[in-house]
Design a protein around this motif. Sequence first.
Motif, PDB file in Angstrom:
ATOM      1  N   PRO A 267       0.805  -1.230   0.000  1.00 41.59           N
ATOM      2  CA  PRO A 267       0.000   0.000   0.000  1.00 41.59           C
ATOM      3  C   PRO A 267       0.837   1.279   0.000  1.00 41.59           C
ATOM      4  CG  PRO A 267      -0.843  -1.562   1.623  1.00 41.59           C
ATOM      5  CD  PRO A 267       0.475  -2.108   1.145  1.00 41.59           C
ATOM      6  N   ILE A 268       2.049   1.218   0.595  1.00 48.23           N
ATOM      7  CA  ILE A 268       2.863   2.429   0.752  1.00 48.23           C
ATOM      8  C   ILE A 268       3.901   2.580  -0.360  1.00 48.23           C
ATOM      9  CG2 ILE A 268       4.508   3.615   2.290  1.00 48.23           C
ATOM     10  CD1 ILE A 268       3.152   2.180   4.653  1.00 48.23           C
ATOM     11  N   PHE A 269       4.496   1.477  -0.777  1.00 47.93           N
ATOM     12  CA  PHE A 269       5.710   1.568  -1.602  1.00 47.93           C
ATOM     13  C   PHE A 269       5.532   1.211  -3.078  1.00 47.93           C
ATOM     14  CE2 PHE A 269       7.219   1.180   2.771  1.00 47.93           C
ATOM     15  CZ  PHE A 269       8.136   2.210   2.828  1.00 47.93           C
ATOM     16  N   THR A 270       4.320   0.820  -3.509  1.00 44.00           N
ATOM     17  CA  THR A 270       4.156   0.528  -4.946  1.00 44.00           C
ATOM     18  C   THR A 270       3.454   1.675  -5.659  1.00 44.00           C
ATOM     19  OG1 THR A 270       2.012  -0.572  -4.658  1.00 44.00           O
ATOM     20  CG2 THR A 270       3.984  -1.971  -4.545  1.00 44.00           C
ATOM     21  N   GLU A 271       3.611   1.686  -6.969  1.00 47.22           N
ATOM     22  CA  GLU A 271       2.950   2.651  -7.852  1.00 47.22           C
ATOM     23  C   GLU A 271       1.435   2.434  -7.793  1.00 47.22           C
ATOM     24  OE1 GLU A 271       2.840   5.708  -9.631  1.00 47.22           O
ATOM     25  OE2 GLU A 271       4.879   5.105  -9.038  1.00 47.22           O
ATOM     26  N   GLU A 272       1.061   1.148  -7.743  1.00 49.37           N
ATOM     27  CA  GLU A 272      -0.347   0.743  -7.793  1.00 49.37           C
ATOM     28  C   GLU A 272      -1.084   1.052  -6.489  1.00 49.37           C
ATOM     29  OE1 GLU A 272      -2.431  -3.659  -8.607  1.00 49.37           O
ATOM     30  OE2 GLU A 272      -0.370  -3.476  -7.876  1.00 49.37           O
ATOM     31  N   GLY A 273      -0.423   0.848  -5.385  1.00 48.78           N
ATOM     32  CA  GLY A 273      -1.022   1.078  -4.072  1.00 48.78           C
ATOM     33  C   GLY A 273      -2.017  -0.005  -3.684  1.00 48.78           C
ATOM     34  N   GLY A 274      -2.579   0.121  -2.497  1.00 46.26           N
ATOM     35  CA  GLY A 274      -3.537  -0.867  -1.990  1.00 46.26           C
ATOM     36  C   GLY A 274      -2.856  -2.167  -1.575  1.00 46.26           C
ATOM     37  N   TYR A 275      -3.652  -3.049  -0.966  1.00 44.02           N
ATOM     38  CA  TYR A 275      -3.114  -4.358  -0.576  1.00 44.02           C
ATOM     39  C   TYR A 275      -2.733  -5.152  -1.821  1.00 44.02           C
ATOM     40  CZ  TYR A 275      -5.195  -3.558   4.080  1.00 44.02           C
ATOM     41  OH  TYR A 275      -5.525  -3.060   5.310  1.00 44.02           O
ATOM     42  N   PRO A 276      -1.795  -6.090  -1.703  1.00 44.80           N
ATOM     43  CA  PRO A 276      -1.425  -6.931  -2.844  1.00 44.80           C
ATOM     44  C   PRO A 276      -2.667  -7.673  -3.370  1.00 44.80           C
ATOM     45  CG  PRO A 276       0.033  -7.339  -0.967  1.00 44.80           C
ATOM     46  CD  PRO A 276      -1.055  -6.444  -0.475  1.00 44.80           C
ATOM     47  N   SER A 277      -2.823  -7.738  -4.687  1.00 45.90           N
ATOM     48  CA  SER A 277      -4.049  -8.328  -5.243  1.00 45.90           C
ATOM     49  C   SER A 277      -4.214  -9.798  -4.849  1.00 45.90           C
ATOM     50  CB  SER A 277      -4.093  -8.153  -6.760  1.00 45.90           C
ATOM     51  OG  SER A 277      -2.922  -8.700  -7.329  1.00 45.90           O
TER      52      SER A 277
END
Length: 493
Positions: A267-277
């Motif tokens: 949620p914090i460190f990816t471009e996509e954000g949110g919990y891992p799919s």
Amino acid sequence: ALSQTSSAHYTKFPEGFTFGVATAAYQIEGAWNVSGKSENVWDRLTHTRPDMIADGTNGDIACDSYNRYREDVEELAYLGVDFYRFSLSWARILPTGQVNYLNPDGIRYYNDLLEALEAKNIEPLVTLFHWDLPQSLQDLGGWANPKMIEYFRDYADVCFREFGDKIKSWITFNEPYEICEDAYGDEKKAPAVNSHGVGNYLCSDTLLKAHAEVYHLYNDTYRSKQNGKVMISINSIWYEPKDPENAEQVTLAEVANQFKFGWFAHPIFTEEGGYPSIMVENVARQSEAEGYPRPRLEQFDEYWIQRIKGTSDFLGINHYTTHLITGAGVDPVAKSPSWLKDIGALTTMEVGEESASEWLRVVPTGFANLLRWCKSSYNDPPIYITENGVSDRGTLQDYKRIQYFNDYLTEILNVIYEDGVNVLGYTAWTLMDNFEWRAGFSERFGLYYVDINDPALPRTPKLSAEYYRQLTNTRELPQDDRFKDPAKVHDEF
Ligand code: PNW
């Protein structure tokens, strides 16, 4: 099979790399009911359920750092560290848990400590929350209560205002996994809610939002005046396939890493954000099969995905160990529902040398793999290792600890020079033997030995303290023979 150490090529740390040691308030301060401090969840657990602590001890006195912080600072100076990572006790600063009353003695204590550090030129790296929630807030549900977003922000606001002239590096949360899974989804940590598969996910929802709000508060209100940094420290047990050739194990190890590290990092460190799919999908599928009307883990809405994304100036990693994945399935000890069952993989700890902690095996190569994975999964973030260390039963000739530091530090050098992983600093856990949560004083991680049977609580440097001192002095891995176990037979862990 997994080889557990890489051959050493490098010994010298890059220019600007910094070294520190860490502690946490409840584990060292003691003075649990002194000068206005109120009860927190660890006071409550240790006092009402001493049977849940391995040796029946508690943090009432601990290392008595509330009174002996000057000695602590002397030790830090002897070790030659660049920074000291410690945490603030919320219940000491705000006895009601809320900002209606600031405890002057709590503010004074941390100001005294900060001044003592400044006099020795040691930078503070300060954790706002290292597990010791005021009991009054726990009574309202603690991190399962969304109101905590505001309460945590209020508390952080006080800390930034009161201490922000001296503290330039902040950590919001220490190890959200241990908070949400161990304390809310299980009973491994206080307050031992044990709402497995439900409370753990309510907690992560609140915690990640609270983290983001505090980051934005600093950014919007304090950063221009105080010029500091804010980060979060995420713990990883790193998972690897037992057999690297086994495709199912490889896939499941990635799933497990997303559930463990990705739960809070994605949620914090990816471009996509949110919990891992994969996590959202697995929990939704399980929840439906279990008859729940909605997924036990709710994905953030678009507002919160954007609000949480990018809210950490560094990736703080606490790392100790690696476990192995052996295949698909549900561990017979897994509760239902639960985070562990949601993963759907079987694990084993049959890897590496043992320590005094049941969960901690010595697997240096796993550390290198974790760091490379963080570089590729999170777009090459600047990284601080905010904890790393190993436990024994308490010996001054702690060759195994020295070996552990040496081998884990070697892996850091390897990934810096071979893979370009951007590791900027390293923190040894811990300055001195202290209250190791439910293990009490039975597992010892310190560079200094603390004799808890002597009321003066004397601290004695272990051989690993001399090792660390030489490391900070030379910025190179010490090669001296005095740090090698002469007998090659180690003390019993
Ligand atoms: C951390 N694991 O906890 C905490 O931040 C410290 O307060 C604690 O004393 C230290 O590590 C040693 O335990 C952890 O299972 C608890 O991987 C569990 C794990 C890692 C760290």
